[in-house]
Design a protein around this motif. Sequence first.
Motif, PDB file in Angstrom:
ATOM      1  N   MET A 143       0.846  -1.178   0.000  1.00  0.00           N
ATOM      2  CA  MET A 143       0.000   0.000   0.000  1.00  0.00           C
ATOM      3  C   MET A 143       0.887   1.236   0.000  1.00  0.00           C
ATOM      4  O   MET A 143       1.783   1.361   0.826  1.00  0.00           O
ATOM      5  CB  MET A 143      -0.895  -0.037   1.238  1.00  0.00           C
ATOM      6  N   SER A 144       0.660   2.123  -0.918  1.00  0.00           N
ATOM      7  CA  SER A 144       1.464   3.339  -0.983  1.00  0.00           C
ATOM      8  C   SER A 144       0.724   4.485  -0.294  1.00  0.00           C
ATOM      9  O   SER A 144      -0.463   4.407  -0.029  1.00  0.00           O
ATOM     10  CB  SER A 144       1.744   3.696  -2.444  1.00  0.00           C
ATOM     11  N   GLY A 145       1.440   5.533  -0.042  1.00  0.00           N
ATOM     12  CA  GLY A 145       0.840   6.683   0.610  1.00  0.00           C
ATOM     13  C   GLY A 145       1.250   6.776   2.066  1.00  0.00           C
ATOM     14  O   GLY A 145       2.006   5.950   2.586  1.00  0.00           O
ATOM     15  N   PRO A 146       0.745   7.801   2.751  1.00  0.00           N
ATOM     16  CA  PRO A 146       1.123   8.002   4.156  1.00  0.00           C
ATOM     17  C   PRO A 146       0.543   6.922   5.062  1.00  0.00           C
ATOM     18  O   PRO A 146      -0.468   6.304   4.756  1.00  0.00           O
ATOM     19  CB  PRO A 146       0.529   9.364   4.490  1.00  0.00           C
ATOM     20  N   SER A 147       1.205   6.707   6.174  1.00  0.00           N
ATOM     21  CA  SER A 147       0.676   5.794   7.197  1.00  0.00           C
ATOM     22  C   SER A 147      -0.541   6.440   7.848  1.00  0.00           C
ATOM     23  O   SER A 147      -0.733   7.664   7.787  1.00  0.00           O
ATOM     24  CB  SER A 147       1.736   5.524   8.257  1.00  0.00           C
ATOM     25  N   PHE A 148      -1.345   5.612   8.500  1.00  0.00           N
ATOM     26  CA  PHE A 148      -2.581   6.108   9.115  1.00  0.00           C
ATOM     27  C   PHE A 148      -2.322   7.273  10.056  1.00  0.00           C
ATOM     28  O   PHE A 148      -3.021   8.288  10.020  1.00  0.00           O
ATOM     29  CB  PHE A 148      -3.284   4.965   9.850  1.00  0.00           C
ATOM     30  N   PHE A 149      -1.289   7.171  10.902  1.00  0.00           N
ATOM     31  CA  PHE A 149      -1.036   8.228  11.881  1.00  0.00           C
ATOM     32  C   PHE A 149      -0.606   9.533  11.216  1.00  0.00           C
ATOM     33  O   PHE A 149      -0.658  10.589  11.837  1.00  0.00           O
ATOM     34  CB  PHE A 149       0.010   7.782  12.913  1.00  0.00           C
ATOM     35  N   GLN A 150      -0.218   9.478   9.972  1.00  0.00           N
ATOM     36  CA  GLN A 150       0.210  10.673   9.254  1.00  0.00           C
ATOM     37  C   GLN A 150      -0.955  11.378   8.556  1.00  0.00           C
ATOM     38  O   GLN A 150      -0.778  12.480   8.052  1.00  0.00           O
ATOM     39  CB  GLN A 150       1.272  10.312   8.216  1.00  0.00           C
ATOM     40  N   THR A 151      -2.117  10.776   8.532  1.00  0.00           N
ATOM     41  CA  THR A 151      -3.272  11.377   7.868  1.00  0.00           C
ATOM     42  C   THR A 151      -4.061  12.232   8.856  1.00  0.00           C
ATOM     43  O   THR A 151      -3.912  12.107  10.077  1.00  0.00           O
ATOM     44  CB  THR A 151      -4.205  10.299   7.304  1.00  0.00           C
ATOM     45  N   HIS A 152      -4.912  13.096   8.314  1.00  0.00           N
ATOM     46  CA  HIS A 152      -5.768  13.921   9.168  1.00  0.00           C
ATOM     47  C   HIS A 152      -6.672  13.039  10.027  1.00  0.00           C
ATOM     48  O   HIS A 152      -6.840  13.270  11.224  1.00  0.00           O
ATOM     49  CB  HIS A 152      -6.595  14.882   8.309  1.00  0.00           C
ATOM     50  N   MET A 153      -7.239  12.017   9.407  1.00  0.00           N
ATOM     51  CA  MET A 153      -8.116  11.100  10.143  1.00  0.00           C
ATOM     52  C   MET A 153      -7.337  10.372  11.247  1.00  0.00           C
ATOM     53  O   MET A 153      -7.838  10.197  12.357  1.00  0.00           O
ATOM     54  CB  MET A 153      -8.740  10.086   9.191  1.00  0.00           C
ATOM     55  N   GLY A 154      -6.122   9.956  10.954  1.00  0.00           N
ATOM     56  CA  GLY A 154      -5.295   9.282  11.941  1.00  0.00           C
ATOM     57  C   GLY A 154      -4.935  10.186  13.103  1.00  0.00           C
ATOM     58  O   GLY A 154      -4.963   9.778  14.266  1.00  0.00           O
ATOM     59  N   GLN A 155      -4.609  11.430  12.799  1.00  0.00           N
ATOM     60  CA  GLN A 155      -4.291  12.378  13.871  1.00  0.00           C
ATOM     61  C   GLN A 155      -5.510  12.616  14.755  1.00  0.00           C
ATOM     62  O   GLN A 155      -5.389  12.656  15.979  1.00  0.00           O
ATOM     63  CB  GLN A 155      -3.800  13.699  13.285  1.00  0.00           C
ATOM     64  N   ARG A 156      -6.681  12.761  14.134  1.00  0.00           N
ATOM     65  CA  ARG A 156      -7.912  12.941  14.907  1.00  0.00           C
ATOM     66  C   ARG A 156      -8.166  11.732  15.800  1.00  0.00           C
ATOM     67  O   ARG A 156      -8.580  11.860  16.954  1.00  0.00           O
ATOM     68  CB  ARG A 156      -9.086  13.136  13.959  1.00  0.00           C
ATOM     69  N   PHE A 157      -7.919  10.541  15.269  1.00  0.00           N
ATOM     70  CA  PHE A 157      -8.133   9.323  16.041  1.00  0.00           C
ATOM     71  C   PHE A 157      -7.211   9.277  17.263  1.00  0.00           C
ATOM     72  O   PHE A 157      -7.669   9.053  18.383  1.00  0.00           O
ATOM     73  CB  PHE A 157      -7.898   8.093  15.165  1.00  0.00           C
ATOM     74  N   TYR A 158      -5.923   9.476  17.049  1.00  0.00           N
ATOM     75  CA  TYR A 158      -4.963   9.354  18.141  1.00  0.00           C
ATOM     76  C   TYR A 158      -5.018  10.522  19.124  1.00  0.00           C
ATOM     77  O   TYR A 158      -4.723  10.357  20.305  1.00  0.00           O
ATOM     78  CB  TYR A 158      -3.543   9.205  17.602  1.00  0.00           C
ATOM     79  N   GLU A 159      -5.392  11.699  18.660  1.00  0.00           N
ATOM     80  CA  GLU A 159      -5.409  12.861  19.547  1.00  0.00           C
ATOM     81  C   GLU A 159      -6.772  13.119  20.178  1.00  0.00           C
ATOM     82  O   GLU A 159      -6.847  13.786  21.207  1.00  0.00           O
ATOM     83  CB  GLU A 159      -4.958  14.106  18.774  1.00  0.00           C
ATOM     84  N   GLY A 160      -7.837  12.601  19.582  1.00  0.00           N
ATOM     85  CA  GLY A 160      -9.172  12.874  20.111  1.00  0.00           C
ATOM     86  C   GLY A 160      -9.962  11.637  20.461  1.00  0.00           C
ATOM     87  O   GLY A 160     -10.402  11.472  21.600  1.00  0.00           O
ATOM     88  N   THR A 161     -10.127  10.763  19.494  1.00  0.00           N
ATOM     89  CA  THR A 161     -10.978   9.591  19.705  1.00  0.00           C
ATOM     90  C   THR A 161     -10.407   8.648  20.751  1.00  0.00           C
ATOM     91  O   THR A 161     -11.123   8.208  21.663  1.00  0.00           O
ATOM     92  CB  THR A 161     -11.190   8.845  18.376  1.00  0.00           C
ATOM     93  N   MET A 162      -9.141   8.317  20.632  1.00  0.00           N
ATOM     94  CA  MET A 162      -8.538   7.356  21.565  1.00  0.00           C
ATOM     95  C   MET A 162      -8.548   7.873  23.011  1.00  0.00           C
ATOM     96  O   MET A 162      -8.966   7.137  23.916  1.00  0.00           O
ATOM     97  CB  MET A 162      -7.121   6.997  21.123  1.00  0.00           C
ATOM     98  N   PRO A 163      -8.126   9.108  23.278  1.00  0.00           N
ATOM     99  CA  PRO A 163      -8.218   9.589  24.664  1.00  0.00           C
ATOM    100  C   PRO A 163      -9.665   9.620  25.184  1.00  0.00           C
ATOM    101  O   PRO A 163      -9.904   9.318  26.355  1.00  0.00           O
ATOM    102  CB  PRO A 163      -7.630  11.006  24.598  1.00  0.00           C
ATOM    103  N   ALA A 164     -10.620   9.948  24.312  1.00  0.00           N
ATOM    104  CA  ALA A 164     -12.020   9.956  24.737  1.00  0.00           C
ATOM    105  C   ALA A 164     -12.482   8.542  25.084  1.00  0.00           C
ATOM    106  O   ALA A 164     -13.208   8.344  26.071  1.00  0.00           O
ATOM    107  CB  ALA A 164     -12.907  10.546  23.640  1.00  0.00           C
ATOM    108  N   LEU A 165     -12.067   7.550  24.310  1.00  0.00           N
ATOM    109  CA  LEU A 165     -12.415   6.158  24.613  1.00  0.00           C
ATOM    110  C   LEU A 165     -11.849   5.737  25.960  1.00  0.00           C
ATOM    111  O   LEU A 165     -12.523   5.069  26.753  1.00  0.00           O
ATOM    112  CB  LEU A 165     -11.889   5.229  23.523  1.00  0.00           C
ATOM    113  N   VAL A 166     -10.615   6.113  26.230  1.00  0.00           N
ATOM    114  CA  VAL A 166      -9.987   5.754  27.510  1.00  0.00           C
ATOM    115  C   VAL A 166     -10.739   6.411  28.664  1.00  0.00           C
ATOM    116  O   VAL A 166     -11.007   5.762  29.688  1.00  0.00           O
ATOM    117  CB  VAL A 166      -8.496   6.137  27.505  1.00  0.00           C
ATOM    118  N   ARG A 167     -11.108   7.690  28.509  1.00  0.00           N
ATOM    119  CA  ARG A 167     -11.867   8.371  29.568  1.00  0.00           C
ATOM    120  C   ARG A 167     -13.206   7.685  29.810  1.00  0.00           C
ATOM    121  O   ARG A 167     -13.610   7.476  30.964  1.00  0.00           O
ATOM    122  CB  ARG A 167     -12.109   9.837  29.204  1.00  0.00           C
ATOM    123  N   GLU A 168     -13.893   7.308  28.735  1.00  0.00           N
ATOM    124  CA  GLU A 168     -15.191   6.661  28.884  1.00  0.00           C
ATOM    125  C   GLU A 168     -15.062   5.270  29.503  1.00  0.00           C
ATOM    126  O   GLU A 168     -15.914   4.865  30.298  1.00  0.00           O
ATOM    127  CB  GLU A 168     -15.920   6.589  27.544  1.00  0.00           C
TER     128      GLU A 168
END
Length: 67
Positions: free
Chosen positions: A1-26
């Motif tokens: 698969m070519s292209g940026p890794s997931f963590f390098q995408t806008h969606m990946g950044q949103r996931f790691y910086e917002g979604t994942m911490p929210a899941l841990v809090r919940e």
Amino acid sequence: MSGPSFFQTHMGQRFYEGTMPALVRELKRLNDNMERLVAAAERFTGQPTASSAEPTRPTTPGNSEGE
């Protein structure tokens, strides 16, 4: 698969910086509420509290984030 890794995408950044911490809090809130529910159920039925590998910590009312 070519292209940026997931963590390098806008969606990946949103996931790691917002979604994942929210899941841990919940999950923390869910665990705290379950502990309180079990303790209340045990008091209601008159059964002794079950021992577990982790010591129970005192429950204090918190905000919507469980803090």
